[in-house]
Design an enzyme around this catalytic site. Structure first.
Site, PDB file in Angstrom:
ATOM      1  N   ARG A  68     -43.854-133.796  52.433  1.00 49.17           N
ATOM      2  CA  ARG A  68     -43.162-133.115  53.491  1.00 49.17           C
ATOM      3  C   ARG A  68     -44.750-133.458  54.570  1.00 49.17           C
ATOM      4  O   ARG A  68     -45.216-132.390  54.417  1.00 49.17           O
ATOM      5  CB  ARG A  68     -42.862-131.693  53.204  1.00 49.17           C
ATOM      6  CG  ARG A  68     -42.650-131.177  54.429  1.00 49.17           C
ATOM      7  CD  ARG A  68     -41.545-129.694  53.304  1.00 49.17           C
ATOM      8  NE  ARG A  68     -42.894-128.296  52.771  1.00 49.17           N
ATOM      9  CZ  ARG A  68     -43.171-127.606  53.310  1.00 49.17           C
ATOM     10  NH1 ARG A  68     -42.413-126.438  53.944  1.00 49.17           N
ATOM     11  NH2 ARG A  68     -44.088-127.129  52.774  1.00 49.17           N
ATOM     12  N   TYR A  75     -49.170-130.108  56.139  1.00 55.61           N
ATOM     13  CA  TYR A  75     -49.456-129.412  54.983  1.00 55.61           C
ATOM     14  C   TYR A  75     -50.204-130.898  54.083  1.00 55.61           C
ATOM     15  O   TYR A  75     -51.263-130.282  52.735  1.00 55.61           O
ATOM     16  CB  TYR A  75     -48.005-129.431  54.045  1.00 55.61           C
ATOM     17  CG  TYR A  75     -47.297-128.596  54.124  1.00 55.61           C
ATOM     18  CD1 TYR A  75     -47.557-127.747  54.424  1.00 55.61           C
ATOM     19  CD2 TYR A  75     -46.720-128.864  55.693  1.00 55.61           C
ATOM     20  CE1 TYR A  75     -46.967-125.998  54.380  1.00 55.61           C
ATOM     21  CE2 TYR A  75     -45.575-127.656  56.079  1.00 55.61           C
ATOM     22  CZ  TYR A  75     -45.635-126.569  55.351  1.00 55.61           C
ATOM     23  OH  TYR A  75     -44.311-125.558  56.186  1.00 55.61           O
ATOM     24  N   ARG A 107     -49.780-120.649  63.650  1.00 56.32           N
ATOM     25  CA  ARG A 107     -48.173-121.137  63.137  1.00 56.32           C
ATOM     26  C   ARG A 107     -47.109-120.129  64.255  1.00 56.32           C
ATOM     27  O   ARG A 107     -47.769-119.470  65.099  1.00 56.32           O
ATOM     28  CB  ARG A 107     -48.030-121.617  62.430  1.00 56.32           C
ATOM     29  CG  ARG A 107     -48.489-122.497  61.194  1.00 56.32           C
ATOM     30  CD  ARG A 107     -48.435-122.303  60.386  1.00 56.32           C
ATOM     31  NE  ARG A 107     -47.209-123.863  59.959  1.00 56.32           N
ATOM     32  CZ  ARG A 107     -46.202-124.115  59.087  1.00 56.32           C
ATOM     33  NH1 ARG A 107     -47.554-123.956  57.416  1.00 56.32           N
ATOM     34  NH2 ARG A 107     -45.925-125.198  59.499  1.00 56.32           N
ATOM     35  N   HIS A 114     -51.912-119.969  50.743  1.00 57.62           N
ATOM     36  CA  HIS A 114     -51.345-121.244  51.540  1.00 57.62           C
ATOM     37  C   HIS A 114     -52.086-122.038  51.902  1.00 57.62           C
ATOM     38  O   HIS A 114     -53.844-121.680  51.895  1.00 57.62           O
ATOM     39  CB  HIS A 114     -51.405-119.877  52.534  1.00 57.62           C
ATOM     40  CG  HIS A 114     -50.436-119.116  52.805  1.00 57.62           C
ATOM     41  ND1 HIS A 114     -49.097-119.181  52.024  1.00 57.62           N
ATOM     42  CD2 HIS A 114     -50.532-117.440  52.595  1.00 57.62           C
ATOM     43  CE1 HIS A 114     -48.260-117.894  52.479  1.00 57.62           C
ATOM     44  NE2 HIS A 114     -49.976-116.929  52.471  1.00 57.62           N
ATOM     45  N   LEU A 115     -52.051-122.855  51.861  1.00 59.39           N
ATOM     46  CA  LEU A 115     -52.638-124.174  52.107  1.00 59.39           C
ATOM     47  C   LEU A 115     -52.636-124.284  53.758  1.00 59.39           C
ATOM     48  O   LEU A 115     -53.824-124.796  53.948  1.00 59.39           O
ATOM     49  CB  LEU A 115     -51.733-125.384  52.235  1.00 59.39           C
ATOM     50  CG  LEU A 115     -50.901-125.602  50.665  1.00 59.39           C
ATOM     51  CD1 LEU A 115     -50.119-126.899  50.791  1.00 59.39           C
ATOM     52  CD2 LEU A 115     -52.253-126.815  49.947  1.00 59.39           C
ATOM     53  N   THR A 116     -52.063-123.542  54.592  1.00 61.76           N
ATOM     54  CA  THR A 116     -52.202-123.302  55.927  1.00 61.76           C
ATOM     55  C   THR A 116     -52.613-122.341  56.107  1.00 61.76           C
ATOM     56  O   THR A 116     -52.936-121.331  55.422  1.00 61.76           O
ATOM     57  CB  THR A 116     -50.681-123.675  56.988  1.00 61.76           C
ATOM     58  OG1 THR A 116     -50.112-123.135  56.791  1.00 61.76           O
ATOM     59  CG2 THR A 116     -50.481-125.751  56.730  1.00 61.76           C
ATOM     60  N   PRO A 175     -40.310-122.461  47.443  1.00 65.26           N
ATOM     61  CA  PRO A 175     -39.733-123.479  47.627  1.00 65.26           C
ATOM     62  C   PRO A 175     -40.590-124.333  48.421  1.00 65.26           C
ATOM     63  O   PRO A 175     -41.368-124.747  49.400  1.00 65.26           O
ATOM     64  CB  PRO A 175     -39.104-122.639  48.490  1.00 65.26           C
ATOM     65  CG  PRO A 175     -39.036-121.185  48.299  1.00 65.26           C
ATOM     66  CD  PRO A 175     -40.769-120.953  46.986  1.00 65.26           C
ATOM     67  N   ASN A 176     -39.907-125.809  48.635  1.00 65.26           N
ATOM     68  CA  ASN A 176     -40.335-126.633  48.583  1.00 65.26           C
ATOM     69  C   ASN A 176     -41.978-127.451  48.989  1.00 65.26           C
ATOM     70  O   ASN A 176     -42.177-128.543  48.949  1.00 65.26           O
ATOM     71  CB  ASN A 176     -40.241-127.093  50.812  1.00 65.26           C
ATOM     72  CG  ASN A 176     -38.737-126.767  50.431  1.00 65.26           C
ATOM     73  OD1 ASN A 176     -38.209-127.516  50.405  1.00 65.26           O
ATOM     74  ND2 ASN A 176     -38.475-125.529  51.147  1.00 65.26           N
ATOM     75  N   GLU A 211     -52.982-114.176  46.735  1.00 68.78           N
ATOM     76  CA  GLU A 211     -51.941-115.392  47.131  1.00 68.78           C
ATOM     77  C   GLU A 211     -52.530-117.020  48.177  1.00 68.78           C
ATOM     78  O   GLU A 211     -53.812-116.138  48.242  1.00 68.78           O
ATOM     79  CB  GLU A 211     -51.271-114.598  48.782  1.00 68.78           C
ATOM     80  CG  GLU A 211     -49.991-115.052  49.424  1.00 68.78           C
ATOM     81  CD  GLU A 211     -49.470-113.716  50.132  1.00 68.78           C
ATOM     82  OE1 GLU A 211     -50.031-112.967  50.084  1.00 68.78           O
ATOM     83  OE2 GLU A 211     -49.615-114.326  51.421  1.00 68.78           O
ATOM     84  N   ASN A 230     -48.258-119.196  45.452  1.00 73.29           N
ATOM     85  CA  ASN A 230     -48.010-119.498  46.707  1.00 73.29           C
ATOM     86  C   ASN A 230     -46.918-119.726  47.097  1.00 73.29           C
ATOM     87  O   ASN A 230     -45.966-120.133  46.486  1.00 73.29           O
ATOM     88  CB  ASN A 230     -49.125-121.159  47.084  1.00 73.29           C
ATOM     89  CG  ASN A 230     -48.682-121.674  48.738  1.00 73.29           C
ATOM     90  OD1 ASN A 230     -47.766-121.640  49.395  1.00 73.29           O
ATOM     91  ND2 ASN A 230     -48.977-122.430  49.468  1.00 73.29           N
ATOM     92  N   ALA A 286     -42.132-120.453  51.990  1.00 73.21           N
ATOM     93  CA  ALA A 286     -41.188-119.712  52.616  1.00 73.21           C
ATOM     94  C   ALA A 286     -40.520-118.463  51.995  1.00 73.21           C
ATOM     95  O   ALA A 286     -40.265-117.414  53.351  1.00 73.21           O
ATOM     96  CB  ALA A 286     -40.115-120.389  53.216  1.00 73.21           C
TER      97      ALA A 286
END
Lengths: 148, 148, 148, 148, 148, 148, 148, 148, 148, 148, 148, 148
Positions: free
Chosen positions: J19, J24, J108, J101-103, J11-12, J99, J75, J78
């Site tokens: 965004r 990101y 966070r 993740h960008l961040t 998602p997103n 798996e 990825n 959420a």
């Protein structure tokens, strides 16, 4: 009467002035130590400053402070939050002991809110930057007077 | 320059010397206040001491300290642990503020380990009995100097 | 010998008989108080009843009960669950103190299950409606006898 | 009208007077029971006292109290804190039921602060030593009157 | 081949039909047992039903089921939520075992949502009232077939 | 028909426009109140605004609103998060009641995420700054219509 | 009378027989479905089987089951543990609904121990592999009889 | 200037008027939508209403609202409590966004008390039934004015 | 001098050698007991071994050990984790008491990590299989010597 | 040998570059995908990229990857934090899975710190922005070599 | 055959006899060590005792014990409660290892109740003062016999 | 330009290949280091590898990396889960830093799921065995390029 006060700084406090100055302030430790030494001298005390990134060194030094010292000032750095070994060493002290923090841990990350060290010290001074150390020295002097 | 420092004591601190003296010490507040006033005078400060068992009074007074005062010293008593209203009032202060405790809350009951007040103050001094207040006054004087 | 017993009702107990009668019963406080006064008189005690929605008033009154009173009965209402200031005030009492509840908090909402007051009182009576107060009065009379 | 009241004591209450007398008091159960029987007789009630260290016996007896009894008094001892079986048995009662404790569980160890029994009883009386039982008997008498 | 199936009911299940009928249904156990026996007979099984309010009896019986039985059906009542002793006994079984509940514990009080029994059984059937037992018997018959 | 609507502001809301304007906005309360009064007048309602830093005052006023008022709007400030006394007072209301927040508590500190007030009100409006109050007034007008 | 029973399988149940056969068994869904259809036919019921990896499809279908169906069987797969949307959809059903699991979730990972679905169903059958579905069908038949 | 406002309803909101009317009210969505459209028209806004039981649709539509729309109103239904994907989508919006609930989630089940959506919206309106939507529309109109 | 040592085994320990031998070892209790008796005899002690699946029996026996016994060895089995009644009984002992476990509970399931028994015993020996009992006997002999 | 590698974005992630670019990064997905395709080609692999805001689509695609693919890069956006359905789908894979993740989620919000996906993948790469994907592709190539 | 047994003492155990003698006993380590050496000699074992306040030293020494040693005895002091590094080192051992404590940690502060070391050792002996070490030596001798 | 990259291995990583090879792989560190050195050389970087079981050494070395180094790779071993001192040291770094794990901590014991190190690093690579280090080196090279 004992006149020596041991001052211990824990991990990363040797980076003072370099590490995150917006958080920990811009003064380096040498500068702060000089000021403290002079203040101690004015009070008739002798200040003995040490720093280590090793928990074991701090435990060794707290044990060493059990003889020949009148008081202890300790800023355990990050060890504040998990070093039960340091707590146990401090519990074995009979001289006055002051826990010092440059910042106010309650106003920072969640994990900085618990101190496993505090239950074993006489008192805590936190949040005043380098001034925290000066207040601790004043506190130790008063506490030494009372225990004489 | 403002010379007035407000000192606020929260619930039950009017019983100092009477309530659980083995915990809170044997000196009554009048005695401590006299000593603090003299110390303040020596520093060129004017100390204004108030006590209330009402949270609302303390909030009112913290708001009042927003004008005409150079610093605030507060021992919130049991309110330390749940008065978010007091936290909000303190957040709205711009003068230096020191949280004081006679005892070391970390060494007492579980519920005394969290302070909802600390995130809104400049610094914390705890565990030195009446000496905690004297150290707080010294801290306030230094903080006032820096903010001038 | 002291014959006065202070009875304190906390927030919203002035609404007895009006507020949620299916929970708190249909009798108003005047009615209950009259009955309690008569029972106290039969026991040779003098009952002094007060109510406030202000935590600070209750703390003030508990402090007042430290002199000239033989016992304290307190229904702290919702303060039961968060007023550490009231706990501290009660800890400073040396006369017998009974915590009273009309309903059985353990059988109600989650947040009503913890009492921060109970650790500071002699005993607790809960769940019997207006009868809780009568039992508390009987308890106080017996406790006074024992402490004489 | 039923005149019998069942009084149940849970695990280790047969050691009253012997076990940790500084906590539970110095009077043995025989002594307390005699006093309670006399009080019951004065009220026109008949008291039936039983004790067991077996949770199952207590559940059996609570079920037995469903017929031929006017009220129940129960001090579940340590079962207070985990016997959901006893809670279920008590829920099936329609006669008044009073939970009794010699000490004030809220002022003791963490695990003694929760009662899984309380949600199933009419009311709770705790912290008055042997007096707790007498108050419970008075409470039961009043409750019986109301339910007639 | 073993044809005997043991059916165990825990605390307070002897009150079926009397206790909170709006929750547990209006049929008494005798009625349900008669129906189950007939169903078992039709399946060529022999049903052996026991009930106890004593955890120890249930542990004894589960151990007894280790020989001479083809399957076990157990409704542990309130013991579901804390009897690790029963869990241990069930772990030592090698025959199929079905945990049964009249009601759906997930739709009731918080403490009824965890079963310490479930990790030690073959499967669970809950929420169908008396029908839960019939389904359990059907399940046991199928499980016995598979293990032969 | 009752036309009066009580609007209550809790601790520190008298500092609106002064306290952390980046969080709470730059308009002072007088300005907002004037706008609300005019809006109320246009709706044929009479707005009665009060503010206090004392929990007890708010409880008193909520009780007062039980007669002679058609609706209640309340922004409990920090009391939102711990004043069970206020919750109890609101539960005793039968007129419509709207909880208002200038900011969106869910987007702020952890402790601001729980409201102990919300379970006792008709509805909640949060996050719209001064507009939150206007929406609340519109809501109250509609709710009054429906309850007539 | 309605004769249709909807059977819904959630995410990844289309992999039955392929996915971790030591956990979920070696039979594929086609095989199980054929057996269930025959059993349904023998009972005079019509079985309508659907599977989706999309939560939204399952919610749509549960809503569809509100008309023209006599019962619902659902194995929500991993959605069991977080799909409150599915719980809400099931709450809106008035026909009998059985939650089914091939394995016994209480005997697996921590996160599989909570079902957010269970509070909204009539009953739960778990741990019997493919037999769980057959028992669910039997349960639905009985429940339909009772609701007629 | 953009005049379109998107209104999104999450899972099960298509059942309004049918599902648990004592909780969610008796008016169907068509009725509410008609009223909202008229209100929007009077404000010079164009309302675009969509509903889905699929989280993914809602995420798609929130992304779509990023262009050509002036505001967003969203009632996420049960997704409120776990859809972090929806939170992320809302975070990427720059137009005003109002979260709406028919009921007051704080007064319902434990799991309905946390909203993972709220941290990403402008404000929240909850507990007013269909009126919640009208208030949201009024709020959006005001917010649009301010952002122009 | 007392020479008798009571050894108590809790639920399911009668299955030693049969139950999960890969966890609890392959030796049966008779075998272990014979070895222990001989060791006790060599030490001049008399060993009295009992086992029960009933918590109440264990409480009864611990009470019995209060007279005529020099020491207690107890393996509470699963009761270790919830029997506060056993803890209370052990607290009332004045003779040395050793808690024994065949396995190392800290290396097993989460719920086996807490012992509610340990706070009431002299010491704990865990993880050595049958050797745990022999070490416990040696410990008891030494503890008896010290307390004479 | 299979040469196809499936790359799934949750998602997103279609909003990359638009965004919250400060979080990101500023590169759009088309740009990143082109770079990845070229890198894959250089390695002799064929990259198949898909994105969806629908959990169900991702589950469907992971199932599709079970045949005809040599590796998977995912990825989950959420969904990382609650999609147990995706975990179950990944568990059923036998090809290597990374798996991405960008961040760095550990740096966070609290809720981003737990991944329910990680227990089902070969490895995790997080925090390197677009570089995370390139490293994942390198990892997949190595893992494919090893499994051949 | 290896005859050497390594005995490691963690932080602050060098203070034995000096530190809180009412908790840890009055015998110094030299005294205890002499007794242990003699006991070891009688068993044909050679005891090698080391102490450090440095976690890293203990990890180094546990690694060293991997060759040339028959068994390990370790009292990790306060490291018991947080040194996962020590746990990892102990996991890599194949010789028998006994964790020793002078006191019974379960009867002390909350944080002393969890041992992160226990999951990696053969067994635990706690609460017997200096006797704990003698029992550990006896245990090691038996364990060595069994592993030969 | 700086070409040196520091690679730090924490406690017990010197046992690679010997310790639990089924978990950590069978290759020894010398072998892995040789491969990494060659890879670094090919990239024009110089790799400096160190290992210690002492937290303090690692803190010292991270501080040392503050000058004369272009990047840092760190596998903190068990310190990952509690060394806030290491976190603080890493926060003070300005060069890129990659946290590496051989295994996937999310798929192991509960306590391995939290990293107190991650919030202070650029990115994390976990679960690829020795390949994790190679990927980290590739990542560092790219990050260095970007920061130049």
């Amino acid at each position: 009467m004992e006149r020596r006060v041991m001052l211990l700084n824990g991990p990363n406090l040797n980076l003072l002035g370099e590490r995150e100055p917006q958080v920990y302030g811009e003064r380096g430790w040498e500068d702060i130590e000089a000021e403290l030494r002079q203040l101690a001298a004015e009070m008739g005390l002798e200040l003995e400053c040490r720093q280590s990134n090793h928990e074991g060194d701090l435990v060794d030094w707290v044990q060493e402070a059990r003889s020949g010292h009148a008081g202890l000032i300790i800023n355990p750095g990050a060890l504040t939050h998990y070093s039960y070994a340091l707590q146990d060493a401090l519990r074995a002290l009979v001289i006055p002991c002051v826990e010092v923090h440059l910042t106010n841990p309650q106003a920072r990350e969640e994990w900085r809110r618990e101190s496993v060290i505090s239950p074993a010290v006489t008192g805590v001074i936190a949040g005043f930057g380098a001034l925290s150390y000066r207040l601790a020295l004043l506190a130790v002097r008063e506490l030494i007077k009372n225990t004489k």
